[in-house]
Design a protein around this motif. Structure first.
Motif, PDB file in Angstrom:
ATOM      1  N   MET A   1     -11.316  -4.729  76.244  1.00 32.48           N
ATOM      2  CA  MET A   1     -12.136  -5.696  75.450  1.00 32.48           C
ATOM      3  C   MET A   1     -13.281  -6.379  76.169  1.00 32.48           C
ATOM      4  O   MET A   1     -13.239  -7.338  76.909  1.00 32.48           O
ATOM      5  N   ASN A   2     -14.252  -5.790  76.059  1.00 32.16           N
ATOM      6  CA  ASN A   2     -15.669  -6.326  76.890  1.00 32.16           C
ATOM      7  C   ASN A   2     -16.392  -7.386  76.170  1.00 32.16           C
ATOM      8  O   ASN A   2     -15.803  -7.959  75.105  1.00 32.16           O
ATOM      9  N   ALA A   3     -17.368  -7.666  76.715  1.00 32.87           N
ATOM     10  CA  ALA A   3     -18.301  -9.064  75.977  1.00 32.87           C
ATOM     11  C   ALA A   3     -18.484  -8.563  74.817  1.00 32.87           C
ATOM     12  O   ALA A   3     -18.754  -9.675  73.995  1.00 32.87           O
ATOM     13  N   ASP A   4     -19.045  -7.237  74.389  1.00 34.13           N
ATOM     14  CA  ASP A   4     -19.013  -7.208  73.010  1.00 34.13           C
ATOM     15  C   ASP A   4     -18.199  -7.193  71.940  1.00 34.13           C
ATOM     16  O   ASP A   4     -18.388  -7.521  70.760  1.00 34.13           O
ATOM     17  N   PHE A   5     -16.826  -6.998  72.522  1.00 36.67           N
ATOM     18  CA  PHE A   5     -15.690  -7.080  71.520  1.00 36.67           C
ATOM     19  C   PHE A   5     -15.604  -8.208  70.772  1.00 36.67           C
ATOM     20  O   PHE A   5     -15.442  -8.139  69.624  1.00 36.67           O
ATOM     21  N   TRP A   6     -15.698  -9.406  71.541  1.00 33.22           N
ATOM     22  CA  TRP A   6     -15.326 -10.494  70.821  1.00 33.22           C
ATOM     23  C   TRP A   6     -16.129 -11.218  69.826  1.00 33.22           C
ATOM     24  O   TRP A   6     -15.431 -11.261  68.719  1.00 33.22           O
ATOM     25  N   PRO A   7     -17.395 -11.156  69.948  1.00 37.90           N
ATOM     26  CA  PRO A   7     -18.272 -11.515  68.868  1.00 37.90           C
ATOM     27  C   PRO A   7     -18.268 -10.229  67.612  1.00 37.90           C
ATOM     28  O   PRO A   7     -18.290 -10.730  66.427  1.00 37.90           O
ATOM     29  N   GLU A   8     -18.090  -9.003  68.173  1.00 35.55           N
ATOM     30  CA  GLU A   8     -18.229  -8.181  66.894  1.00 35.55           C
ATOM     31  C   GLU A   8     -16.945  -8.128  65.991  1.00 35.55           C
ATOM     32  O   GLU A   8     -17.242  -7.989  64.873  1.00 35.55           O
ATOM     33  N   ILE A   9     -15.827  -8.511  66.643  1.00 31.24           N
ATOM     34  CA  ILE A   9     -14.554  -8.430  65.829  1.00 31.24           C
ATOM     35  C   ILE A   9     -14.714  -9.594  64.705  1.00 31.24           C
ATOM     36  O   ILE A   9     -14.191  -9.728  63.648  1.00 31.24           O
ATOM     37  N   ILE A  10     -15.300 -10.716  64.988  1.00 32.78           N
ATOM     38  CA  ILE A  10     -15.494 -11.877  64.167  1.00 32.78           C
ATOM     39  C   ILE A  10     -16.491 -11.277  63.064  1.00 32.78           C
ATOM     40  O   ILE A  10     -16.412 -11.606  61.856  1.00 32.78           O
TER      41      ILE A  10
ATOM     42  N   LEU B   1     -11.899 -20.981  74.108  1.00 34.60           N
ATOM     43  CA  LEU B   1     -11.648 -21.089  72.774  1.00 34.60           C
ATOM     44  C   LEU B   1     -12.719 -20.199  72.043  1.00 34.60           C
ATOM     45  O   LEU B   1     -12.258 -19.814  70.713  1.00 34.60           O
ATOM     46  N   THR B   2     -13.492 -19.715  72.530  1.00 34.27           N
ATOM     47  CA  THR B   2     -14.521 -18.830  71.942  1.00 34.27           C
ATOM     48  C   THR B   2     -13.552 -17.364  71.656  1.00 34.27           C
ATOM     49  O   THR B   2     -13.665 -16.752  70.556  1.00 34.27           O
ATOM     50  N   LEU B   3     -12.876 -16.882  72.679  1.00 37.11           N
ATOM     51  CA  LEU B   3     -12.057 -15.826  72.563  1.00 37.11           C
ATOM     52  C   LEU B   3     -11.087 -16.002  71.617  1.00 37.11           C
ATOM     53  O   LEU B   3     -10.705 -14.816  70.799  1.00 37.11           O
ATOM     54  N   GLN B   4     -10.337 -17.183  71.476  1.00 35.15           N
ATOM     55  CA  GLN B   4      -9.292 -17.561  70.804  1.00 35.15           C
ATOM     56  C   GLN B   4      -9.939 -17.185  69.097  1.00 35.15           C
ATOM     57  O   GLN B   4      -9.224 -16.912  68.312  1.00 35.15           O
ATOM     58  N   ALA B   5     -11.098 -17.633  69.054  1.00 36.12           N
ATOM     59  CA  ALA B   5     -11.694 -17.480  67.803  1.00 36.12           C
ATOM     60  C   ALA B   5     -11.898 -16.331  67.165  1.00 36.12           C
ATOM     61  O   ALA B   5     -11.843 -16.192  65.851  1.00 36.12           O
TER      62      ALA B   5
ATOM     63  N   MET C   1      -1.951 -15.708  85.598  1.00 36.02           N
ATOM     64  CA  MET C   1      -2.471 -16.520  84.528  1.00 36.02           C
ATOM     65  C   MET C   1      -1.246 -16.602  83.614  1.00 36.02           C
ATOM     66  O   MET C   1      -0.735 -15.436  83.546  1.00 36.02           O
ATOM     67  N   ALA C   2      -1.431 -17.532  82.573  1.00 34.67           N
ATOM     68  CA  ALA C   2      -0.855 -17.533  81.291  1.00 34.67           C
ATOM     69  C   ALA C   2      -1.531 -16.791  80.260  1.00 34.67           C
ATOM     70  O   ALA C   2      -2.883 -17.056  80.124  1.00 34.67           O
ATOM     71  N   ALA C   3      -0.981 -15.983  79.568  1.00 32.77           N
ATOM     72  CA  ALA C   3      -1.946 -15.460  78.154  1.00 32.77           C
ATOM     73  C   ALA C   3      -2.222 -16.753  77.249  1.00 32.77           C
ATOM     74  O   ALA C   3      -1.522 -17.571  77.096  1.00 32.77           O
ATOM     75  N   ASP C   4      -3.670 -16.627  77.030  1.00 25.73           N
ATOM     76  CA  ASP C   4      -4.428 -17.843  76.314  1.00 25.73           C
ATOM     77  C   ASP C   4      -5.075 -17.382  75.162  1.00 25.73           C
ATOM     78  O   ASP C   4      -5.770 -18.627  74.687  1.00 25.73           O
ATOM     79  N   VAL C   5      -4.888 -16.249  74.646  1.00 26.29           N
ATOM     80  CA  VAL C   5      -5.597 -15.861  73.605  1.00 26.29           C
ATOM     81  C   VAL C   5      -4.574 -15.843  72.215  1.00 26.29           C
ATOM     82  O   VAL C   5      -5.076 -15.250  70.992  1.00 26.29           O
ATOM     83  N   GLY C   6      -3.490 -16.226  71.945  1.00 33.01           N
ATOM     84  CA  GLY C   6      -2.828 -16.538  70.967  1.00 33.01           C
ATOM     85  C   GLY C   6      -1.149 -15.749  71.086  1.00 33.01           C
ATOM     86  O   GLY C   6      -0.314 -15.826  70.188  1.00 33.01           O
ATOM     87  N   THR C   7      -0.982 -14.935  72.190  1.00 33.56           N
ATOM     88  CA  THR C   7       0.372 -14.305  72.286  1.00 33.56           C
ATOM     89  C   THR C   7       1.522 -15.263  72.206  1.00 33.56           C
ATOM     90  O   THR C   7       2.445 -15.292  71.385  1.00 33.56           O
TER      91      THR C   7
END
Length: 270
Positions: free
Chosen positions: A29-38, A94-98, A149-155
Motif C-alpha cells: 500500500m504505497n502513497a497512491d493507494f490511500w487517496p485512491e481507495i477513498i 488520521l489520513t490513513l485511517q480515513a 509499532m502498534a497497528a494504527d489503521v483499524g485492526t
C-alpha cells in the motif's frame, strides 16, 4: 471510473470489483493507494448501479500491507522538535485511517477475497469489510508488532468485533502467521476455497446473490448491523422502527412479496 495507479476497478453484474494492482510489489500500500481507495469508494457510494463490492489482489498475494518505503519517507521527514513531529505523524495516521473508514462506512456490502499474504495494513483493510473469504494458501498476520509499532489503521479497533478477544491479542502480540483453515475456525473468514480461481468465482457468486436482493433492504440491514456495534439493544430497536416506518413503503416490498407468491425471481430498481 478513472484510471488508478494502485487499483484496477471493474463494474459488471452490479458488482464493483476493486483489485489492488501492484503485483510486482506484493500489492504493498504505497502513497497512491490511500487517496485512491477513498476516491473509489466515493464513486461506489454515488453509483446506484453498484449493489455489492468485492476487494481482491492481483498476482500471487492479496497484500503485504503498508509500503515500507512510505514509512521510511515519513521517518526521514522528522525534524528536531518532538511536538511538531508528533503533530505531523498524527495527521498522517488520521489520513490513513480515513481510507479504511471509507470502506467501513460504505452503504453497500463489501466482500474481501484473500489469497496469499494478508499482512499488516491488509488486516486493517479486511477488518473494515463486511465479510472475508480465503483461498487455501492465504496467510494472515498482524505484522506491525515485528516492526516495533502498534497497528494504527483499524485492526485493533475492528478485529475484536470479528474474532475472539484472546485470539486477536495473540495475533497482535506475536505477529504469527495464521493459515486459512485456522482463520476460518476463529471466524476471521467465512469460507475457504481451494485456490485463487475458486475463491474469486465463489465470492463473485455470493456478491451476485446480494446484488439480486432489494437494495433498499440490503442498505437497511447493513445500517442496522453497523449501528448496533456502538449502541444498546433498545436503541437499535428504536432505530429500526423509525427506519422501517419509511422503508416499508418502498416499492421493493411489493415486488418481493409478489415474486415470492408467484415463485418468480424479483427485479429491483437501482
Amino acid at each position: 471510473m478513472s484510471d488508478y495507479k494502485a487499483f484496477r476497478v471493474e463494474l459488471a453484474d452490479k458488482i464493483a470489483h476493486v483489485a489492488i494492482n501492484r503485483p510486482d510489489k506484493i500489492n504493498a500500500m504505497n502513497a497512491d493507494f490511500w487517496p485512491e481507495i477513498i476516491e473509489i469508494f466515493n464513486w461506489i457510494e454515488a453509483t446506484d448501479e453498484v449493489r455489492a463490492v468485492v476487494i481482491s489482489g492481483v498476482g500471487k498475494h492479496f497484500s503485504s500491507g503498508i509500503d515500507l518505503m512510505m514509512l521510511a519517507q515519513a521517518g526521514n521527514q522528522q525534524g528536531r522538535d518532538v511536538g511538531r513531529n508528533a503533530e505531523k505523524l498524527r495527521r498522517m495516521i488520521l489520513t490513513l485511517q480515513a481510507s479504511f473508514n471509507a470502506v467501513d462506512n460504505c452503504r453497500k456490502p463489501v466482500l474481501a477475497a484473500v489469497h496469499g499474504y494478508c499482512l499488516g495494513g491488509a488486516i486493517d483493510l479486511i477488518s473494515a469489510c463486511d465479510m472475508r473469504y480465503a483461498a487455501a494458501d492465504a496467510q494472515f498476520s498482524i505484522k506491525e508488532i515485528d516492526m516495533g509499532m502498534a497497528a494504527d489503521v483499524g485492526t485493533l479497533q475492528r478485529l475484536p468485533r470479528i474474532i475472539g478477544d484472546g485470539q486477536m491479542r495473540e495475533m497482535a502480540y506475536t505477529g504469527r502467521m495464521v493459515g486459512a483453515e485456522e482463520a476460518r475456525e476463529m471466524g476471521l473468514v467465512n469460507r475457504v476455497y481451494a485456490d485463487h480461481a475458486a475463491l474469486l468465482e465463489g465470492v463473485m457468486q455470493l456478491a451476485r446473490e446480494i446484488a439480486a436482493k432489494s437494495p433498499v433492504a440490503v442498505r437497511g440491514t447493513k445500517e442496522m448491523i453497523r449501528y448496533m456495534r456502538d449502541h444498546r439493544v433498545d436503541d437499535g430497536l428504536e432505530y429500526i422502527a423509525t427506519w422501517n416506518a419509511a422503508m416499508l413503503q418502498s416499492e421493493d416490498l411489493r415486488i418481493a412479496m409478489a415474486a415470492h407468491m408467484s415463485k418468480q425471481k424479483p427485479e429491483f430498481a437501482d
